[in-house]
Design an enzyme around this catalytic site. Structure first.
Site, PDB file in Angstrom:
ATOM      1  N   ASP A  74      22.098 -79.162 -74.440  1.00  0.00           N
ATOM      2  CA  ASP A  74      22.759 -78.928 -75.712  1.00  0.00           C
ATOM      3  C   ASP A  74      21.670 -78.885 -76.792  1.00  0.00           C
ATOM      4  OD1 ASP A  74      24.857 -79.070 -77.747  1.00  0.00           O
ATOM      5  OD2 ASP A  74      24.248 -81.160 -78.003  1.00  0.00           O
ATOM      6  N   ASP A 106      22.416 -79.274 -80.811  1.00  0.00           N
ATOM      7  CA  ASP A 106      22.710 -80.158 -81.948  1.00  0.00           C
ATOM      8  C   ASP A 106      22.827 -81.619 -81.534  1.00  0.00           C
ATOM      9  OD1 ASP A 106      22.849 -78.251 -84.071  1.00  0.00           O
ATOM     10  OD2 ASP A 106      24.798 -77.580 -83.312  1.00  0.00           O
TER      11      ASP A 106
HETATM   12  N1  MG7 Z   1      30.459 -77.684 -86.224  1.00  0.00           N
HETATM   13  C1  MG7 Z   1      31.217 -76.672 -85.786  1.00  0.00           C
HETATM   14  N2  MG7 Z   1      31.543 -75.848 -86.817  1.00  0.00           N
HETATM   15  C2  MG7 Z   1      30.963 -76.344 -87.929  1.00  0.00           C
HETATM   16  C3  MG7 Z   1      30.913 -75.912 -89.294  1.00  0.00           C
HETATM   17  O1  MG7 Z   1      31.464 -74.898 -89.709  1.00  0.00           O
HETATM   18  N3  MG7 Z   1      30.179 -76.718 -90.138  1.00  0.00           N
HETATM   19  C4  MG7 Z   1      29.548 -77.844 -89.698  1.00  0.00           C
HETATM   20  N4  MG7 Z   1      28.862 -78.579 -90.555  1.00  0.00           N
HETATM   21  N5  MG7 Z   1      29.573 -78.237 -88.415  1.00  0.00           N
HETATM   22  C5  MG7 Z   1      30.274 -77.507 -87.545  1.00  0.00           C
HETATM   23  O2  MG7 Z   1      26.987 -77.914 -82.275  1.00  0.00           O
HETATM   24  C6  MG7 Z   1      28.336 -78.039 -82.277  1.00  0.00           C
HETATM   25  C7  MG7 Z   1      28.831 -78.940 -83.392  1.00  0.00           C
HETATM   26  O3  MG7 Z   1      28.832 -78.253 -84.645  1.00  0.00           O
HETATM   27  C8  MG7 Z   1      29.868 -78.780 -85.454  1.00  0.00           C
HETATM   28  C9  MG7 Z   1      32.351 -74.649 -86.712  1.00  0.00           C
HETATM   29  C10 MG7 Z   1      30.856 -79.473 -84.547  1.00  0.00           C
HETATM   30  O4  MG7 Z   1      30.993 -80.831 -84.936  1.00  0.00           O
HETATM   31  C11 MG7 Z   1      30.252 -79.350 -83.159  1.00  0.00           C
HETATM   32  O5  MG7 Z   1      30.305 -80.527 -82.396  1.00  0.00           O
HETATM   33 MG    MG Z   2      25.508 -81.775 -79.622  1.00  0.00          MG
END
Ligand code: MG7
Ligand code: MG
Length: 312
Positions: A55, A57
């Site tokens: 993964d 993030d």
């Molecule tokens: N995650 C998913 N989306 C968003 C978004 O539009 N803004 C932000 N700040 N975070 C987002 O890598 C995946 C992670 O990214 C986050 C559409 C979600 O929490 C997800 O676990």
């Molecule tokens: Mg992650």
């Protein structure tokens, strides 16, 4: 018999690694016997039989800085930068996050109940990006100014995989282009071993965002259902029966499903949650072979790869 001796010698390094894992209080290995058996198989297979599926993030990137402030995810790059340039649009991204993030991690909802909300979140957020027609240059600038930070040792980890020809598949429900730009900025180029399964922003001939790749990848569909079998790197990982899987969320544990093989998957999970949440922590210990508590480094993953490489 000579063969047997050779195998023993090669896996001599495994008990040392096991000691390291067991002695560290921030590392939880609920079933050391299984971990040791998997490691022995992986060491015997060597680099040539190994693939790392990770993964991005909060796994390759850091969850929080030294002062405990939350760092950014790939999507979060838009929240921060757009807020600076266009507060009205920025607020829309932030409102989405405030609405859907609690749903993503709500312990009372099942995965089935969460999925429609995740589709809505990703879908809405991606529409905002496409409607604004952000240019590739602008997005690269956003990444330069973002609060995405590599975990300590992540650069060396990626380079060492590349050096030993171990493929790295970055499987992300975030935005793949953002990861690409980040790697380009930090490493100078994307290493040859590195491949992406992610949501990709597609650009028109003027290099303006015009669509997202299909299928949509959100937290709860990171499995074979979204892997296109015709992907260019598929042949490269076909014979790689041993998988090191790195993740930080419950949605990451099936990233290895879809690669047809009979070797072990060693699952290493970064736990970023609260230590008071014993139920969550216990759940991590059940699904991940090795749980790393609030670990801002790639040390453990690096040690595993070093051990695999040490005998060849
Ligand atoms: N995650 C998913 N989306 C968003 C978004 O539009 N803004 C932000 N700040 N975070 C987002 O890598 C995946 C992670 O990214 C986050 C559409 C979600 O929490 C997800 O676990
Ligand atoms: Mg992650």
């Amino acid at each position: 018999q000579a063969d047997c001796f050779e195998q023993l010698k090669k896996t001599d390094v495994v008990p040392l690694l096991m000691n390291y894992l067991m002695e560290n209080e921030q590392i939880i290995c609920a079933d050391p016997t299984t971990v040791e058996a998997k490691l022995r198989k992986m060491v015997l297979g060597g680099a040539g039989k190994t693939v790392v599926i990770s993964d991005f993030d909060y796994t390759l990137s850091r969850f929080a800085n030294e002062s405990g402030e939350r760092l950014s995810t790939t999507h979060g790059v838009f929240d921060d930068n757009v807020m600076r340039l266009n507060p009205e649009l920025g607020q829309k991204f932030v409102d989405l996050k405030n609405k859907y993030y609690p749903i993503e991690f709500c312990p009372k909802l099942s995965m089935e109940e969460k999925i429609p909300h995740m589709e809505k979140w990703w879908g809405t957020s991606h529409s905002l990006i496409v409607n604004e027609k952000f240019s590739k240059n602008t997005i690269q600038d956003f990444v330069r100014q973002s609060r995405i930070v590599f975990k300590d040792g992540a650069e060396d980890f990626i380079q060492s995989l590349d050096g030993h020809n171990i493929p790295l598949v970055i499987f992300s429900a975030g935005i793949g282009n953002i990861i690409e730009y980040f790697l380009e900025q930090k490493l100078g180029a994307i290493p040859r071993n590195t491949h992406f399964i992610s949501n990709m922003i597609l650009f028109d001939e003027d290099e303006k965002a015009c669509a997202f790749s299909e299928p949509l990848i959100h937290t709860f569909c990171k499995n074979s259902s979204v892997i296109q079998k015709e992907t260019s790197f598929f042949h490269e990982i076909a014979g790689r029966v041993n998988v090191i899987l790195l993740g930080d969320s419950m949605g990451d544990i099936h990233m290895d499903v879809g690669v047809e093989r009979d070797g072990p998957t060693l699952k290493v999970g970064y736990y970023n949650g609260s230590l008071d949440d014993t139920a969550a922590l216990q759940h991590y210990e059940e699904v991940y072979d090795i749980v790393l508590i609030h670990d801002p480094t790639l040390n453990v993953a690096q040690k595993i790869v070093d051990v695999i490489n040490s005998t060849h």
